[in-house]
Design a protein around this motif. Structure first.
Motif, PDB file in Angstrom:
ATOM      1  N   MET A 188      70.272   6.676  13.564  1.00 33.65           N
ATOM      2  CA  MET A 188      70.913   7.991  13.577  1.00 33.65           C
ATOM      3  C   MET A 188      70.171   8.960  12.663  1.00 33.65           C
ATOM      4  O   MET A 188      69.941  10.111  13.014  1.00 33.65           O
ATOM      5  N   ILE A 189      69.768   8.480  11.487  1.00 36.69           N
ATOM      6  CA  ILE A 189      69.040   9.328  10.546  1.00 36.69           C
ATOM      7  C   ILE A 189      67.676   9.722  11.122  1.00 36.69           C
ATOM      8  O   ILE A 189      67.232  10.865  10.979  1.00 36.69           O
ATOM      9  N   ALA A 190      67.022   8.801  11.797  1.00 34.40           N
ATOM     10  CA  ALA A 190      65.703   9.083  12.380  1.00 34.40           C
ATOM     11  C   ALA A 190      65.789  10.127  13.482  1.00 34.40           C
ATOM     12  O   ALA A 190      64.818  10.857  13.728  1.00 34.40           O
ATOM     13  N   ASP A 191      66.929  10.214  14.149  1.00 36.83           N
ATOM     14  CA  ASP A 191      67.092  11.171  15.245  1.00 36.83           C
ATOM     15  C   ASP A 191      67.422  12.584  14.764  1.00 36.83           C
ATOM     16  O   ASP A 191      67.400  13.520  15.565  1.00 36.83           O
ATOM     17  N   LEU A 192      67.705  12.776  13.492  1.00 37.05           N
ATOM     18  CA  LEU A 192      68.058  14.102  12.982  1.00 37.05           C
ATOM     19  C   LEU A 192      66.824  14.988  12.858  1.00 37.05           C
ATOM     20  O   LEU A 192      65.719  14.506  12.565  1.00 37.05           O
ATOM     21  N   GLU A 193      67.006  16.265  13.070  1.00 36.30           N
ATOM     22  CA  GLU A 193      65.932  17.247  12.903  1.00 36.30           C
ATOM     23  C   GLU A 193      65.725  17.510  11.409  1.00 36.30           C
ATOM     24  O   GLU A 193      66.591  17.210  10.585  1.00 36.30           O
ATOM     25  N   ASP A 194      64.593  18.111  11.051  1.00 42.40           N
ATOM     26  CA  ASP A 194      64.301  18.399   9.648  1.00 42.40           C
ATOM     27  C   ASP A 194      65.344  19.325   9.031  1.00 42.40           C
ATOM     28  O   ASP A 194      65.750  19.135   7.886  1.00 42.40           O
ATOM     29  N   GLY A 195      65.773  20.311   9.765  1.00 40.38           N
ATOM     30  CA  GLY A 195      66.791  21.231   9.261  1.00 40.38           C
ATOM     31  C   GLY A 195      68.120  20.531   8.989  1.00 40.38           C
ATOM     32  O   GLY A 195      68.791  20.806   7.996  1.00 40.38           O
ATOM     33  N   GLU A 196      68.493  19.614   9.881  1.00 34.91           N
ATOM     34  CA  GLU A 196      69.728  18.868   9.678  1.00 34.91           C
ATOM     35  C   GLU A 196      69.636  17.965   8.446  1.00 34.91           C
ATOM     36  O   GLU A 196      70.596  17.842   7.680  1.00 34.91           O
ATOM     37  N   LEU A 197      68.476  17.354   8.255  1.00 39.16           N
ATOM     38  CA  LEU A 197      68.297  16.519   7.069  1.00 39.16           C
ATOM     39  C   LEU A 197      68.370  17.345   5.788  1.00 39.16           C
ATOM     40  O   LEU A 197      68.956  16.902   4.790  1.00 39.16           O
ATOM     41  N   MET A 198      67.794  18.527   5.805  1.00 36.58           N
ATOM     42  CA  MET A 198      67.866  19.396   4.631  1.00 36.58           C
ATOM     43  C   MET A 198      69.303  19.824   4.352  1.00 36.58           C
ATOM     44  O   MET A 198      69.700  19.938   3.196  1.00 36.58           O
ATOM     45  N   ASP A 199      70.081  20.068   5.419  1.00 36.16           N
ATOM     46  CA  ASP A 199      71.492  20.435   5.237  1.00 36.16           C
ATOM     47  C   ASP A 199      72.275  19.292   4.598  1.00 36.16           C
ATOM     48  O   ASP A 199      73.150  19.512   3.761  1.00 36.16           O
ATOM     49  N   ILE A 200      71.964  18.066   4.980  1.00 32.94           N
ATOM     50  CA  ILE A 200      72.700  16.913   4.469  1.00 32.94           C
ATOM     51  C   ILE A 200      72.226  16.512   3.078  1.00 32.94           C
ATOM     52  O   ILE A 200      73.024  16.316   2.166  1.00 32.94           O
ATOM     53  N   ALA A 201      70.913  16.382   2.902  1.00 31.93           N
ATOM     54  CA  ALA A 201      70.404  15.777   1.666  1.00 31.93           C
ATOM     55  C   ALA A 201      69.481  16.678   0.860  1.00 31.93           C
ATOM     56  O   ALA A 201      69.008  16.264  -0.195  1.00 31.93           O
ATOM     57  N   GLY A 202      69.222  17.884   1.318  1.00 35.64           N
ATOM     58  CA  GLY A 202      68.306  18.757   0.589  1.00 35.64           C
ATOM     59  C   GLY A 202      68.956  19.405  -0.616  1.00 35.64           C
ATOM     60  O   GLY A 202      70.172  19.546  -0.693  1.00 35.64           O
ATOM     61  N   GLU A 203      68.118  19.781  -1.571  1.00 32.19           N
ATOM     62  CA  GLU A 203      68.662  20.469  -2.745  1.00 32.19           C
ATOM     63  C   GLU A 203      68.650  21.975  -2.510  1.00 32.19           C
ATOM     64  O   GLU A 203      67.852  22.478  -1.728  1.00 32.19           O
ATOM     65  N   ASN A 204      69.511  22.682  -3.218  1.00 31.30           N
ATOM     66  CA  ASN A 204      69.595  24.120  -3.023  1.00 31.30           C
ATOM     67  C   ASN A 204      68.416  24.817  -3.718  1.00 31.30           C
ATOM     68  O   ASN A 204      67.684  24.212  -4.498  1.00 31.30           O
ATOM     69  N   PHE A 205      68.253  26.091  -3.433  1.00 27.22           N
ATOM     70  CA  PHE A 205      67.095  26.827  -3.926  1.00 27.22           C
ATOM     71  C   PHE A 205      67.072  26.908  -5.445  1.00 27.22           C
ATOM     72  O   PHE A 205      66.019  26.747  -6.069  1.00 27.22           O
ATOM     73  N   SER A 206      68.210  27.150  -6.069  1.00 27.10           N
ATOM     74  CA  SER A 206      68.221  27.307  -7.530  1.00 27.10           C
ATOM     75  C   SER A 206      67.851  26.003  -8.222  1.00 27.10           C
ATOM     76  O   SER A 206      67.107  26.007  -9.210  1.00 27.10           O
ATOM     77  N   ALA A 207      68.325  24.871  -7.712  1.00 25.94           N
ATOM     78  CA  ALA A 207      67.963  23.580  -8.311  1.00 25.94           C
ATOM     79  C   ALA A 207      66.482  23.304  -8.131  1.00 25.94           C
ATOM     80  O   ALA A 207      65.806  22.813  -9.046  1.00 25.94           O
ATOM     81  N   SER A 208      65.947  23.640  -6.965  1.00 24.97           N
ATOM     82  CA  SER A 208      64.524  23.427  -6.695  1.00 24.97           C
ATOM     83  C   SER A 208      63.656  24.294  -7.595  1.00 24.97           C
ATOM     84  O   SER A 208      62.672  23.819  -8.174  1.00 24.97           O
ATOM     85  N   SER A 209      64.008  25.560  -7.730  1.00 25.53           N
ATOM     86  CA  SER A 209      63.202  26.446  -8.573  1.00 25.53           C
ATOM     87  C   SER A 209      63.317  26.062 -10.045  1.00 25.53           C
ATOM     88  O   SER A 209      62.333  26.115 -10.786  1.00 25.53           O
ATOM     89  N   THR A 210      64.486  25.643 -10.491  1.00 27.07           N
ATOM     90  CA  THR A 210      64.645  25.195 -11.877  1.00 27.07           C
ATOM     91  C   THR A 210      63.807  23.953 -12.131  1.00 27.07           C
ATOM     92  O   THR A 210      63.150  23.830 -13.168  1.00 27.07           O
ATOM     93  N   ARG A 211      63.805  23.013 -11.175  1.00 31.18           N
ATOM     94  CA  ARG A 211      62.994  21.800 -11.315  1.00 31.18           C
ATOM     95  C   ARG A 211      61.513  22.149 -11.386  1.00 31.18           C
ATOM     96  O   ARG A 211      60.773  21.613 -12.213  1.00 31.18           O
ATOM     97  N   ASN A 212      61.059  23.069 -10.554  1.00 32.39           N
ATOM     98  CA  ASN A 212      59.657  23.474 -10.575  1.00 32.39           C
ATOM     99  C   ASN A 212      59.287  24.158 -11.893  1.00 32.39           C
ATOM    100  O   ASN A 212      58.217  23.904 -12.462  1.00 32.39           O
ATOM    101  N   ASP A 213      60.162  25.038 -12.393  1.00 30.38           N
ATOM    102  CA  ASP A 213      59.911  25.700 -13.674  1.00 30.38           C
ATOM    103  C   ASP A 213      59.824  24.702 -14.815  1.00 30.38           C
ATOM    104  O   ASP A 213      58.953  24.800 -15.686  1.00 30.38           O
ATOM    105  N   LEU A 214      60.723  23.724 -14.808  1.00 28.12           N
ATOM    106  CA  LEU A 214      60.698  22.704 -15.859  1.00 28.12           C
ATOM    107  C   LEU A 214      59.449  21.838 -15.774  1.00 28.12           C
ATOM    108  O   LEU A 214      58.889  21.442 -16.801  1.00 28.12           O
TER     109      LEU A 214
END
Length: 103
Positions: free
Chosen positions: A58-84
């Motif tokens: 089921m996980i393999a059949d998901l599109e990239d956008g669907e995977l990001m919706d389920i398990a992706g991090e939000n923009f603020s967390a991503s940018s904070t991680r990159n800054d750190l």
């Protein structure tokens, strides 16, 4: 301060009361742990549970956008991680320079 003299019977009653309170506290925690464990095992991890529906196929059949919706991090967390990460690299380089200067 006046001393309170308890009879042997009153002292025994107080001791038993303290023991029962301590036992109740432990027994209640154990009861709650058992309920949580049984709910988890029977309903979440059981044959009809939602965890079983998350199969690798089921996980393999998901599109990239669907995977990001389920398990992706939000923009603020991503940018904070990159800054750190950038600050960490700069601090590590400064530390190396300070170590070389100390030698």
């Amino acid at each position: 301060m006046e001393r309170v003299h308890l009879s042997n019977e009153d002292q025994a009653v107080n001791d038993i009361d303290d023991i029962l309170k301590a036992y109740y506290k432990v027994a209640m925690k154990r009861f709650v742990d058992n309920v949580v464990l049984q709910v988890t095992e029977r309903h979440l991890l059981g044959l009809e549970g939602p965890v079983r529906s998350l199969s690798p196929d089921m996980i393999a059949d998901l599109e990239d956008g669907e995977l990001m919706d389920i398990a992706g991090e939000n923009f603020s967390a991503s940018s904070t991680r990159n800054d750190l990460a950038i600050k960490f690299d700069r601090l590590q380089k400064a530390f190396q320079i300070a170590q070389q200067a100390a030698i």
